[in-house]
Design an enzyme around this catalytic site. Structure first.
Site, PDB file in Angstrom:
ATOM      1  N   GLY B 363      39.791 -41.354  90.623  1.00  0.00           N
ATOM      2  CA  GLY B 363      41.076 -41.285  89.927  1.00  0.00           C
ATOM      3  C   GLY B 363      41.161 -42.231  88.735  1.00  0.00           C
ATOM      4  N   SER B 364      42.384 -42.698  88.473  1.00  0.00           N
ATOM      5  CA  SER B 364      42.690 -43.401  87.230  1.00  0.00           C
ATOM      6  C   SER B 364      42.003 -44.748  87.060  1.00  0.00           C
ATOM      7  CB  SER B 364      44.191 -43.617  87.115  1.00  0.00           C
ATOM      8  OG  SER B 364      44.836 -42.373  87.228  1.00  0.00           O
ATOM      9  N   THR B 365      41.371 -45.253  88.110  1.00  0.00           N
ATOM     10  CA  THR B 365      40.707 -46.548  87.952  1.00  0.00           C
ATOM     11  C   THR B 365      39.663 -46.499  86.841  1.00  0.00           C
ATOM     12  OG1 THR B 365      39.206 -45.874  89.704  1.00  0.00           O
ATOM     13  CG2 THR B 365      41.001 -47.334  90.319  1.00  0.00           C
TER      14      THR B 365
END
Lengths: 386, 677
Positions: B363-365
């Site tokens: 995801g957004s990491t």
């Protein structure tokens, strides 16, 4: 003045050679029993065997060999009877050892009929050749074939019985004696070349195939044989790569090789049967090339003596028998030493006159006794005609 | 005169015969000369080797310490019963097996382990008469080959009947016999471990009646901290069939104990002890080479922190609701020093190996890497603004952020976690013009490569270089146009937790990809009075590569990560609720990837990469909690695990607590393999 001397003569030279064999044999048996595996004192026993066997040979020597011409069927029949008896004897009398039934177990003595049969075969074949040659002169192709057929008729029954035991070594021995005698019998060289050339070619082809084109041999032959038979070939031709089947050979070769030129003092190669079948490995290990060469020379001298007897004898029956004995010993010595050197497959042959063992010695001296007899009863001419 | 003529051929023929004899004997002499004179020395050497006997006594393996010198993997002495098999001693083996039943404890499991064929073999060997009855004489004659007859006997022998027939007491014999059968010929094989002194003593008195049986001193591993980190210490055991050739080539023996997995395997050559060697030459003189314990490993792991982190994971998962996880509960945490790559702790719920072998959409990491890729390729600059509003393009999945953010710049895009911003960067990279290109995504392949190449500079999608065997590298080889716009916010490619940790550390230290490592130093075994042995090798920090971006680029992204955690209020950081009261100046990035577990998009992978303090990073952390439900109450697990783990780290820096040793014997002495005893 009589043209020949009728005095009986002992073959002193031969007896001296035998004496040297006795000494050498005891010496190496002594060295063999230094191996940890043995506790019995074999040397004393071996001396006793030599004395007894020589006494038997000495007795046989006085028997005029020409009588064998009348007796040989009886001897042959007796040998055959023993082999048949062995085949049908109960387990208690004829024990099965490692899948083969080869001897009678008579209390303290083990009696191996084939050891005697090989001597009787020499006598019978010689007699047949002698009688044949007296009957058919001049020799021609047809009579040669007829002689071969008769010789075949003599060796085939015992071969069948030996094959059944099974004792392939002894079968080969019978064949070797017959081959040696056909050579002397006067059969034409052409026929002989045909007779022995083909098997020799086949054998050569087998060896070449084995090492050069193993996959062809695999397809043609090994696929149709039982595994244990195939393994025996591998064990013979590649002893070091097949240690399970070639263990004895590999150990024997290692022992012989480690002896080098003059022998090694370290007694640390273990191999079974050191005092019997593999005594030659002891010779090689303990006394090196010098020892092995001397032993082989000793055999050569022995054969030379027998040869002299054969030539000296003016009764061709005696000559045939002497030649048969040479064939017998040559085969046995070559087979045994060849096995020790990894040249030939493993068979249970002793080294005649060297290996420890009463039966082996007795049967060897039985044969020698006949040769001594041939010498003893030969008339020696004062004036040899050329 | 006929007679004379007949005789004439004989002397010549005799000479021919004699010549043949001569030839044969010449062959023998030649062969003898070759063997004895030409090859003599070789054979002599062989013989001298034959005469020398060498007995090896196993040496213990090296130990492992944590970074503070606590012994984390230790050795214990253990008595082991061995049996040396020889061909053709079937009856003897049965007899020995029966006698051994008095000494060994055989339990149900050992008997359950016996397979059908073993039961049958035993039965056929011990009940010859009954075995003969299974096959009639006619069949026997027909089959001839023993093997075929045996096969037929096996066929007519149902397992249950055999077991019933054998009876309970004899079943123990079968268990021992089976164990004895598994060894190689002529090589001692362990049949029972952990004998007590009494049994060993009784057995050694009977040894001469039990040919092939011997008792050996083995050293076995002990783990003072129980299950903690035990997965990555790895296991030791007998050499497996597949590795046998390689080990034999390196001079091992069949019976040797080797490292079979993880650190024990990776550092086998270091940990392996040097066997004591007792040589007896042909004359019986003994000489001893004492051998040595293997070298010790000093790990980078801080065992106290490791235990704290394991507790953090357990507590957080323990307090989660029953429906939190769509499959088995799973969570992974890796903490490492950003400047050195030293791994301080790595823990998974249930001690699994997914830290280096599991792969997840994170995801957004990943967004910082996307923006940095944008800077580097020139498609955006510092402060570039995009409108965050849902984009729905032909031939592509629709993209939207978790809220419509309006105009956002690069730092806002990190703080507030804008998906649209990332997709716009990707569109630029693919030279895709909004409203012009329509279905033409022909530049997408170029965009895939640009993004992935840049991610790889952080370790994402490539080997991290961790000193463990069997690292996986994630899945980064799809070129599906429909998913192209999802890649820049972490919803297409998959990565391992170890790669995330390397990424976190690279963000923290400003662009140096450090090789993660578990071993700090290799020490010689300590002798008597020393505290620890001398250093054999020191692992110095290894920079695998530096990311192409400038320091200013990194400072902007680090600022974004700081704001994620520290800027609260409206339009604040996505993790500020969890971190704005932390006193160690944290920076980080949240991530939630939508994943399909049982149905389409039914779950979340919760991720977080973080480090602290922001101005002088001491520790970087990566957390992934895969396959949770999408409900709000389950959404904060990764954040709270990160928070608790960082808290634990900074608490430990202050009070310096020692790790707690385990008192559970079963955990300390783990069963190496399934021998008897």
């Amino acid at each position: 003045m009589k043209p020949y001397n009728n005095e009986k003569q002992y073959d002193i030279n031969m007896m001296f050679v035998l004496f040297i064999f006795a000494v050498v044999s005891c010496f190496y048996v002594y060295l063999a029993q230094q191996q940890e595996q043995y506790e019995t004192n074999f040397v004393i026993m071996q001396i006793a065997f030599y004395v007894i066997s020589f006494a038997v040979a000495f007795a046989i020597m006085h028997f005029d060999f020409e009588y064998y011409l009348n007796l040989h069927w009886f001897l042959y029949g007796f040998g055959l009877f023993m082999l048949i008896a062995l085949a049908i004897a109960p387990e208690s009398l004829a024990p099965e050892t490692e899948g083969a039934t080869r001897w009678f177990n008579l209390g303290p003595i083990n009696l191996q009929p084939s050891e005697f049969m090989k001597v009787f075969i020499i006598i019978s074949l010689s007699a047949v050749i002698y009688q044949h040659n007296n009957m058919y002169t001049p020799k021609e192709f047809r009579s040669d074939i007829w002689l071969l057929a008769k010789m075949g008729g003599i060796i085939v029954p015992p071969i069948i019985l030996l094959y059944d035991q099974p004792d392939m070594g002894m079968v080969m021995m019978m064949i070797a004696i017959a081959v040696g005698l056909t050579l002397i019998s006067g059969i034409s060289y052409k026929l002989l070349a045909f007779l022995y050339g083909i098997p020799a070619l086949l054998f050569g082809a087998f060896i070449v195939l084995y090492f050069r084109f193993p996959e062809v041999l695999q397809r043609l032959l090994f696929d149709h044989m039982a595994d244990y038979q195939v393994n025996r070939f591998h064990g013979w031709l590649q002893p070091l790569e097949n240690p399970d089947d070639g263990f004895q050979v590999a150990q024997a070769m290692t022992a012989i090789g480690s002896g080098g030129l003059t022998g090694s003092s370290e007694h640390n190669v273990y191999f079974p049967e050191a005092h019997t079948d593999l005594i030659f490995a002891v010779v090689g290990m303990e006394t090196g090339f010098i020892g092995t060469a001397l032993v082989i020379t000793l055999y050569f001298i022995l054969f030379y003596q027998i040869m002299m007897t054969a030539i000296r004898c003016h009764h061709s029956f005696g000559t045939y028998m002497s030649a048969g004995v040479i064939a017998l010993f040559t085969f046995q010595v070559f087979q045994n030493i060849g096995m020790n050197l990894g040249l030939l497959p493993v068979t249970g042959f002793t080294l005649p006159l060297m290996s420890y063992g009463g039966s082996s010695l007795l049967s060897s001296l039985l044969a020698i006794g006949i040769v001594l007899g041939v010498y003893y009863h030969s008339k020696s001419y004062f004036f040899e005609e050329e | 005169m006929v007679r004379e003529k007949r005789k004439n051929h004989i002397p010549i023929r005799l000479n021919v015969l004699f010549f043949a004899v001569f030839i044969l004997f010449s062959v023998l002499i030649l062969r003898l000369g070759y063997i004895q004179i030409v090859q003599g020395e070789e054979y002599e050497e062989m013989v001298n080797n034959n005469g020398e006997q060498t007995a090896n006594v196993d040496a213990p393996r090296g130990l492992m310490f944590d970074r503070n010198g606590n012994t984390v993997v230790d050795n214990e002495l253990e008595l082991t019963l061995t049996y040396t098999n020889r061909p053709g001693n079937d009856e003897e083996m049965l007899e020995i097996a029966e006698r051994l039943t008095q000494f060994l404890d055989i339990d149900e499991d050992d008997i359950d382990d016996i397979n059908e064929r073993e039961w049958q073999d035993y039965w056929l060997q011990t009940r010859e008469d009954e075995a003969d009855e299974l096959v009639s004489d006619e069949e026997e004659a027909e089959l001839e080959e023993d093997d075929d007859i045996y096969e037929l006997q096996l066929e007519r022998l149902p397992e249950e009947e055999v077991i019933d027939d054998i009876g309970e007491e004899e079943q123990e014999t079968v268990a021992i016999w089976t164990e004895m059968m598994t060894g190689y010929n002529y090589a001692p094989h362990r049949i029972a471990r952990g004998l007590d002194e009494e049994t060993a003593h009784a057995l050694s008195e009977l040894m001469h009646e039990l040919p092939g049986i011997d008792i050996m001193r083995d050293s076995v591993r002990a783990y003072p901290y129980g299950e903690s980190f035990s997965t990555f210490f790895g296991s030791t055991g007998q050499i497996t069939e597949g590795e046998l050739d390689q080990y034999l080539g390196e001079g091992y023996e069949r019976t040797d104990i080797v490292g079979n997995s993880q650190l024990e395997d990776e550092y086998e050559s270091v940990l392996r002890g040097e066997k004591a060697e007792i040589t007896t030459d042909a004359d019986g003189n003994e000489s001893t080479d004492p051998g040595a314990r293997g070298n010790d490993l000093v790990l980078t792991i801080d065992m106290a922190l490791q235990q704290e982190v394991e507790d953090v994971i357990d507590d957080n998962i323990g307090s989660a609701s029953g429906g939190t996880f769509l499959n088995e509960p799973e969570a992974h945490v890796i903490m490492m020093e950003p400047d050195t790559g030293d791994i301080l702790s790595m823990a998974s719920y249930d001690n699994d190996v997914n830290l280096v072998m599991g792969q997840y959409e994170i995801g957004s990491t990943v967004k910082m890497a996307t923006v940095l890729a944008g800077y580097e390729s020139g498609v955006i600059g510092h402060g570039t603004v995009y409108e965050d509003t849902p984009i729905n393009l032909p031939a592509s999945q629709p993209v939207s952020s978790w809220q419509n953010m309006g105009a956002v710049n690069d730092i806002d895009a990190i703080r507030r976690s804008s998906n649209v911003y990332m997709s716009r960067i990707a569109m630029e990279m693919a030279d895709y013009e909004l409203g012009v290109d329509g279905r033409d995504w022909s530049g997408a392949d170029q965009g895939f490569d640009m993004l992935r190449n840049h991610y790889a500079q952080f370790g994402l999608g490539t080997e991290t270089g961790i000193d463990l065997p069997n690292e996986v590298t994630g899945t980064t080889d799809g070129y599906n146009i429909g998913n192209y716009l999802m890649l820049p916010f972490g919803q297409y490619d998959t990565y391992t937790p170890m790669q995330m940790a390397q990424f976190a550390a690279t963000m923290a230290n400003g662009g140096d990809r450090m090789q993660p490592t578990l071993v700090r130093e290799i020490l010689e075994p300590a002798t008597g009075d020393e505290e620890s042995g001398s250093v054999v090798r020191q692992n110095s920090p290894e920079v695998m590569n530096s990311v192409d971006n400038s320091n200013e680029d990194f400072e902007r992204m680090q600022e974004g990560m700081r704001q994620v955690m520290q800027q609260s209020g409206s339009n604040g950081g996505t993790a500020s609720d969890d971190f704005d009261d932390a006193d160690y100046n944290p920076a980080g990035k949240t991530g939630t990837a939508q994943v399909s577990v049982h149905e389409v998009n039914d779950g979340y992978n919760q991720g977080m990469v973080a480090y602290a303090p922001h101005d002088d990073p001491e520790v970087a952390i990566a957390v992934i909690v895969p396959e949770t439900s999408t409900s709000d109450e389950d959404s904060g697990l990764a954040n709270s695990i990160t928070r608790d783990a960082l808290d634990a780290y900074f608490d430990l820096q202050e009070d310096g607590a020692e790790p707690e040793e385990s008192d559970d014997e079963d955990e300390i002495y783990q069963d190496p393999d399934d021998d008897l005893g």
